[in-house]
Write a protein that holds these residues in place. Structure first.
Motif, PDB file in Angstrom:
ATOM      1  N   VAL A 162      -0.156   8.147   1.005  1.00 60.68           N
ATOM      2  CA  VAL A 162      -0.319   7.181   2.199  1.00 60.68           C
ATOM      3  C   VAL A 162       0.514   7.407   3.283  1.00 60.68           C
ATOM      4  O   VAL A 162       1.548   7.720   3.375  1.00 60.68           O
ATOM      5  CB  VAL A 162       0.173   5.750   1.600  1.00 60.68           C
ATOM      6  N   LEU A 169       0.889  -1.109  -0.034  1.00 57.16           N
ATOM      7  CA  LEU A 169      -0.109  -0.019   0.039  1.00 57.16           C
ATOM      8  C   LEU A 169       1.014   1.335  -0.132  1.00 57.16           C
ATOM      9  O   LEU A 169       1.227   1.721   1.071  1.00 57.16           O
ATOM     10  CB  LEU A 169      -0.794   0.047   1.243  1.00 57.16           C
ATOM     11  N   THR A 170       1.189   1.798  -1.135  1.00 53.08           N
ATOM     12  CA  THR A 170       2.274   2.997  -1.523  1.00 53.08           C
ATOM     13  C   THR A 170       1.314   3.754  -2.153  1.00 53.08           C
ATOM     14  O   THR A 170       0.372   3.626  -3.094  1.00 53.08           O
ATOM     15  CB  THR A 170       3.321   2.584  -1.895  1.00 53.08           C
ATOM     16  N   ALA A 201      -4.026  -1.366  -2.448  1.00 56.48           N
ATOM     17  CA  ALA A 201      -3.689  -0.464  -3.420  1.00 56.48           C
ATOM     18  C   ALA A 201      -4.843  -0.413  -4.572  1.00 56.48           C
ATOM     19  O   ALA A 201      -5.171   0.486  -5.309  1.00 56.48           O
ATOM     20  CB  ALA A 201      -2.308  -0.471  -3.790  1.00 56.48           C
ATOM     21  N   VAL A 234      -1.060   2.988  -5.937  1.00 59.74           N
ATOM     22  CA  VAL A 234      -1.929   3.346  -6.209  1.00 59.74           C
ATOM     23  C   VAL A 234      -2.252   4.205  -7.483  1.00 59.74           C
ATOM     24  O   VAL A 234      -3.037   3.844  -8.405  1.00 59.74           O
ATOM     25  CB  VAL A 234      -2.680   4.091  -5.197  1.00 59.74           C
TER      26      VAL A 234
END
Length: 269
Positions: free
Chosen positions: A27, A5-6, A185, A10
């Motif tokens: 994030v 999840l960065t 993401a 995304v």
């Protein structure tokens, strides 16, 4: 493709989408609340399209001041800053539109069916997996919205320590166990792109059919609560009108069109 999840991940998932808003993901490992962060940015004049995502929230919020449980790494917690040129009442349209878009996105990535509980909760297998909170600021000079912050929290999988006891009977997750890789993401991008597709022509209410098709209250007996939580009675949920009001036939035969407050369902979904 970036894993995890960065902001870069995304952006990559959004790269091939035709969006009318320039989405700028940020994030953070931990925030008090993504909505609070985005509202501060809105107050400072930040442009539409800021997407704030947190791995963990220490003060996640739901409707009517409720806490939204936001443990580290097991959910998607995000807020999108919007600047719609519309009246304050349109905040309800934004919430409803987001519910339809989020349900579609979850289904696309999980392959499972979702249901929507009026007005802002998404359910799977009888349990709540997502909550949505729209908060808006009014422009006193124009009598229109200065900005709106759309907050979305999705339980991706159940935390190892389980949900807190007070929500254990109602809370659920999209996946029964932690999925391979990091789906957050891609889910963030899927939700945002579907939402913006509807949001571009919000006044057309293109999302209504998707929303209605997933309503879990139709034909059910519900308890009707006021905006402050007072129980006003019970009735049968009949329909949803074009103004997003829930139509309920009360036990005394009165037909009510609810635009505020809340309903709870008696028995199973």
């Amino acid at each position: 493709m970036n894993k995890g999840l960065t902001a870069a991940a995304v952006k990559q998932y959004l790269a091939d989408r035709e969006l009318h808003v320039a989405v700028r993901p940020e994030v953070y490992p931990v925030l008090d609340s993504t909505n609070t962060f985005a509202k501060r940015a809105g107050d400072k004049g930040e442009a539409e399209g800021l997407l704030v995502i947190a791995e963990h929230q220490t003060g996640g919020r739901g409707r009517r001041g409720r806490t939204f449980h936001s443990p580290d790494g097991t959910g998607l917690y995000m807020s999108l800053l919007l600047r719609p040129d519309c009246a304050p009442e349109a905040a309800l349209d934004i919430t409803t539109c987001a519910a339809a878009a989020t349900a579609e996105a979850i289904e696309a990535l999980s392959g499972q069916k979702t249901g929507i509980k009026w007005v802002n909760d998404i359910y799977m297998n009888g349990r709540k997996v997502c909550g949505i909170l729209t908060e808006a600021a009014l422009s006193a000079e124009k009598g229109r919205l200065a900005y709106a912050v759309l907050g979305i929290g999705v339980n991706i999988f159940v935390p190892v320590e389980d949900f807190p006891e007070e929500i254990r009977q109602i809370a659920g997750a999209v996946f029964s166990e932690k999925p391979d890789g990091d789906i957050r993401a891609s889910l963030a991008a899927e939700i945002v792109s579907r939402f913006l597709g509807y949001y571009e022509h919000l006044e057309r209410k293109d999302y209504m059919q998707a929303y209605r098709d997933r309503m879990i209250l139709f034909g059910k007996t519900v308890s009707v609560h006021s905006a402050v939580g007072e129980v006003l009675g019970e009735g049968e949920c009949l329909d949803l009108d074009d103004e997003l009001r829930l139509i309920v036939r009360m036990t005394d035969g009165e037909i009510r069109a609810l635009s505020t407050g809340e309903v709870s369902i008696r028995g199973d979904f």
